[in-house]
Scaffold this motif. Structure first.
Motif, PDB file in Angstrom:
ATOM      1  N   TRP A 197     -12.578  11.154  17.089  1.00 54.88           N
ATOM      2  CA  TRP A 197     -12.370  11.506  18.495  1.00 54.88           C
ATOM      3  C   TRP A 197     -11.203  10.677  19.017  1.00 54.88           C
ATOM      4  O   TRP A 197     -11.239   9.439  19.007  1.00 54.88           O
ATOM      5  N   ALA A 198     -10.166  11.327  19.449  1.00 57.94           N
ATOM      6  CA  ALA A 198      -8.920  10.650  19.817  1.00 57.94           C
ATOM      7  C   ALA A 198      -8.833  10.341  21.304  1.00 57.94           C
ATOM      8  O   ALA A 198      -7.759  10.006  21.804  1.00 57.94           O
ATOM      9  N   ALA A 199      -9.943  10.425  22.027  1.00 54.98           N
ATOM     10  CA  ALA A 199      -9.905  10.174  23.467  1.00 54.98           C
ATOM     11  C   ALA A 199      -9.584   8.715  23.772  1.00 54.98           C
ATOM     12  O   ALA A 199      -8.999   8.404  24.803  1.00 54.98           O
ATOM     13  N   GLY A 200      -9.967   7.792  22.886  1.00 48.98           N
ATOM     14  CA  GLY A 200      -9.743   6.371  23.136  1.00 48.98           C
ATOM     15  C   GLY A 200     -10.774   5.827  24.096  1.00 48.98           C
ATOM     16  O   GLY A 200     -10.641   5.936  25.312  1.00 48.98           O
ATOM     17  N   GLN A 201     -11.832   5.238  23.566  1.00 47.56           N
ATOM     18  CA  GLN A 201     -12.932   4.738  24.386  1.00 47.56           C
ATOM     19  C   GLN A 201     -12.675   3.289  24.803  1.00 47.56           C
ATOM     20  O   GLN A 201     -12.382   2.434  23.950  1.00 47.56           O
ATOM     21  N   SER A 202     -12.787   2.992  26.084  1.00 53.10           N
ATOM     22  CA  SER A 202     -12.694   1.601  26.529  1.00 53.10           C
ATOM     23  C   SER A 202     -13.799   0.792  25.851  1.00 53.10           C
ATOM     24  O   SER A 202     -14.945   1.232  25.765  1.00 53.10           O
ATOM     25  N   ASP A 203     -13.455  -0.377  25.368  1.00 51.12           N
ATOM     26  CA  ASP A 203     -14.374  -1.190  24.583  1.00 51.12           C
ATOM     27  C   ASP A 203     -15.573  -1.612  25.432  1.00 51.12           C
ATOM     28  O   ASP A 203     -15.421  -2.377  26.385  1.00 51.12           O
ATOM     29  N   PRO A 204     -16.799  -1.145  25.092  1.00 52.05           N
ATOM     30  CA  PRO A 204     -17.971  -1.476  25.912  1.00 52.05           C
ATOM     31  C   PRO A 204     -18.747  -2.689  25.405  1.00 52.05           C
ATOM     32  O   PRO A 204     -19.784  -3.039  25.967  1.00 52.05           O
ATOM     33  N   ARG A 205     -18.289  -3.338  24.349  1.00 54.26           N
ATOM     34  CA  ARG A 205     -19.074  -4.388  23.709  1.00 54.26           C
ATOM     35  C   ARG A 205     -19.105  -5.675  24.538  1.00 54.26           C
ATOM     36  O   ARG A 205     -18.150  -6.005  25.232  1.00 54.26           O
ATOM     37  N   THR A 206     -20.202  -6.385  24.436  1.00 54.75           N
ATOM     38  CA  THR A 206     -20.341  -7.678  25.105  1.00 54.75           C
ATOM     39  C   THR A 206     -19.994  -8.835  24.174  1.00 54.75           C
ATOM     40  O   THR A 206     -19.572  -9.889  24.628  1.00 54.75           O
ATOM     41  N   VAL A 207     -20.199  -8.646  22.861  1.00 53.96           N
ATOM     42  CA  VAL A 207     -19.903  -9.687  21.862  1.00 53.96           C
ATOM     43  C   VAL A 207     -19.140  -9.022  20.711  1.00 53.96           C
ATOM     44  O   VAL A 207     -19.696  -8.798  19.627  1.00 53.96           O
ATOM     45  N   PRO A 208     -17.873  -8.704  20.898  1.00 58.73           N
ATOM     46  CA  PRO A 208     -17.165  -7.877  19.916  1.00 58.73           C
ATOM     47  C   PRO A 208     -16.967  -8.523  18.554  1.00 58.73           C
ATOM     48  O   PRO A 208     -16.830  -7.807  17.559  1.00 58.73           O
ATOM     49  N   ARG A 209     -16.954  -9.844  18.489  1.00 62.39           N
ATOM     50  CA  ARG A 209     -16.702 -10.496  17.199  1.00 62.39           C
ATOM     51  C   ARG A 209     -17.983 -10.826  16.423  1.00 62.39           C
ATOM     52  O   ARG A 209     -17.910 -11.484  15.373  1.00 62.39           O
ATOM     53  N   ARG A 210     -19.134 -10.409  16.944  1.00 58.81           N
ATOM     54  CA  ARG A 210     -20.395 -10.630  16.234  1.00 58.81           C
ATOM     55  C   ARG A 210     -21.150  -9.314  16.129  1.00 58.81           C
ATOM     56  O   ARG A 210     -21.451  -8.684  17.142  1.00 58.81           O
ATOM     57  N   LYS A 211     -21.465  -8.923  14.912  1.00 58.71           N
ATOM     58  CA  LYS A 211     -22.202  -7.677  14.705  1.00 58.71           C
ATOM     59  C   LYS A 211     -23.676  -7.897  15.028  1.00 58.71           C
ATOM     60  O   LYS A 211     -24.277  -8.869  14.575  1.00 58.71           O
ATOM     61  N   GLY A 212     -24.242  -7.008  15.835  1.00 54.67           N
ATOM     62  CA  GLY A 212     -25.659  -7.095  16.168  1.00 54.67           C
ATOM     63  C   GLY A 212     -25.966  -6.763  17.607  1.00 54.67           C
ATOM     64  O   GLY A 212     -26.649  -5.768  17.887  1.00 54.67           O
ATOM     65  N   PRO A 213     -25.479  -7.555  18.578  1.00 51.96           N
ATOM     66  CA  PRO A 213     -25.875  -7.327  19.969  1.00 51.96           C
ATOM     67  C   PRO A 213     -25.476  -5.968  20.524  1.00 51.96           C
ATOM     68  O   PRO A 213     -26.151  -5.450  21.424  1.00 51.96           O
ATOM     69  N   GLN A 233     -16.685  12.576  14.014  1.00 55.30           N
ATOM     70  CA  GLN A 233     -17.670  11.716  13.355  1.00 55.30           C
ATOM     71  C   GLN A 233     -17.566  10.270  13.808  1.00 55.30           C
ATOM     72  O   GLN A 233     -18.486   9.481  13.592  1.00 55.30           O
ATOM     73  N   GLU A 234     -16.450   9.911  14.415  1.00 58.69           N
ATOM     74  CA  GLU A 234     -16.216   8.536  14.843  1.00 58.69           C
ATOM     75  C   GLU A 234     -15.393   8.527  16.120  1.00 58.69           C
ATOM     76  O   GLU A 234     -14.762   9.518  16.483  1.00 58.69           O
ATOM     77  N   ALA A 235     -15.389   7.376  16.790  1.00 52.62           N
ATOM     78  CA  ALA A 235     -14.593   7.176  17.999  1.00 52.62           C
ATOM     79  C   ALA A 235     -13.839   5.868  17.873  1.00 52.62           C
ATOM     80  O   ALA A 235     -14.327   4.916  17.254  1.00 52.62           O
ATOM     81  N   VAL A 236     -12.648   5.815  18.462  1.00 54.12           N
ATOM     82  CA  VAL A 236     -11.823   4.611  18.421  1.00 54.12           C
ATOM     83  C   VAL A 236     -11.943   3.865  19.745  1.00 54.12           C
ATOM     84  O   VAL A 236     -11.818   4.460  20.817  1.00 54.12           O
ATOM     85  N   LEU A 237     -12.182   2.554  19.656  1.00 54.87           N
ATOM     86  CA  LEU A 237     -12.231   1.686  20.831  1.00 54.87           C
ATOM     87  C   LEU A 237     -10.835   1.145  21.113  1.00 54.87           C
ATOM     88  O   LEU A 237     -10.090   0.807  20.182  1.00 54.87           O
TER      89      LEU A 237
END
Length: 262
Positions: free
Chosen positions: A112-128, A146-150
């Protein structure tokens, strides 16, 4: 463990089967990888990332983490294709192995090429942010991808919901700057090291999605390995021919090694 389920390690009880393979709520830390007939790629690097992430958020002592890792590794099946996930649970600080069958593996991907604004709170740690990213990916699926780009607020590419993003500019392998809020990917690190060993230039570059038009772009993670982008959905971007992906995929597949004890 012979089928899908949970193995939980607590300070009070040690390792015990929990039986429930349900989602289980928000996590402090998670890590996952592909196991194929008792072989895995860079398991030591996944261990180091998991231990480092647990330390960053006040997790159990290293001795307990290592005991869990040993029990977890012994519990992994030696036949079939699996996508296990190790987890650190908030509150109790229990450690868990979530044993899951691997989903069908893809050799290419529509994004999906829409470009999603990054919604993550802890982007450098996988899990939260796993649940948040699952919702982003769900919206991409609804759009036929099948996927989206942040992306950053200014539109600079970061990564996909479940994968790192790499691309080629002429003969240079490119990836986002490490100063950006991106997850330190194990598979990306392997590819960078191979590039440096074989004399392939590597560069960190800030690019927007329109600047990837016509280029060979890869989504990279521990499950699928390398998936070249075969189509961009929602914007008039062209997917470049995947002229390099086959050779690099073959090398990455050959990098799988037997689990300890095999």
């Amino acid at each position: 463990m012979s089928g899908e389920g949970l193995l939980t390690w607590s300070a009070a009880d040690g390792p015990r089967p929990a039986g429930d393979a349900g989602p289980g709520g928000r996590l402090l830390v998670a890590d996952s990888w592909l196991v194929r007939d008792g072989r895995v790629r860079a398991l030591d690097r996944h261990r180091e990332r998991f231990l480092r992430s647990c330390g960053e958020c006040g997790g159990p002592p290293v001795s307990r983490l290592l005991e869990f890792w040993q029990a977890m590794t012994a519990a992994l099946p030696r036949t079939g294709e699996w996508f296990p996930r190790v987890e650190l649970v908030p509150g109790s600080l229990d450690l868990r192995l979530r044993l899951r069958h691997a989903p069908p593996l893809g050799s290419e991907v529509r994004v999906w090429a829409a470009g999603q604004s990054d919604p993550r709170t802890v982007p450098r740690r996988k899990g939260p942010d796993l649940d948040t990213l699952a919702r982003v990916r769900g919206r991409a699926t609804g759009a036929g991808a099948q996927e989206a780009v942040l992306v950053t607020p200014t539109g600079v590419v970061l990564e996909a919901a479940t994968a790192s993003v790499l691309w080629w500019e002429d003969g240079t392998l490119c990836l986002p700057s490490p100063q950006l809020p991106v997850l330190p990917g194990v598979t990306v690190a392997l590819l960078q090291e191979r590039a440096l060993r074989t004399g392939v230039p590597v560069a960190h570059r800030d690019r927007t999605l329109p600047e990837l038009d016509g280029r060979e772009v890869w989504l990279v993670n521990a499950l699928h390995g390398i998936r070249p982008v075969a189509g961009w959905i929602g914007e008039p971007l062209r997917a470049g021919p995947a002229v390099r992906a086959g050779e690099w995929r073959a090398w990455l597949d050959a990098a799988m090694e037997p689990l300890p004890g095999n």
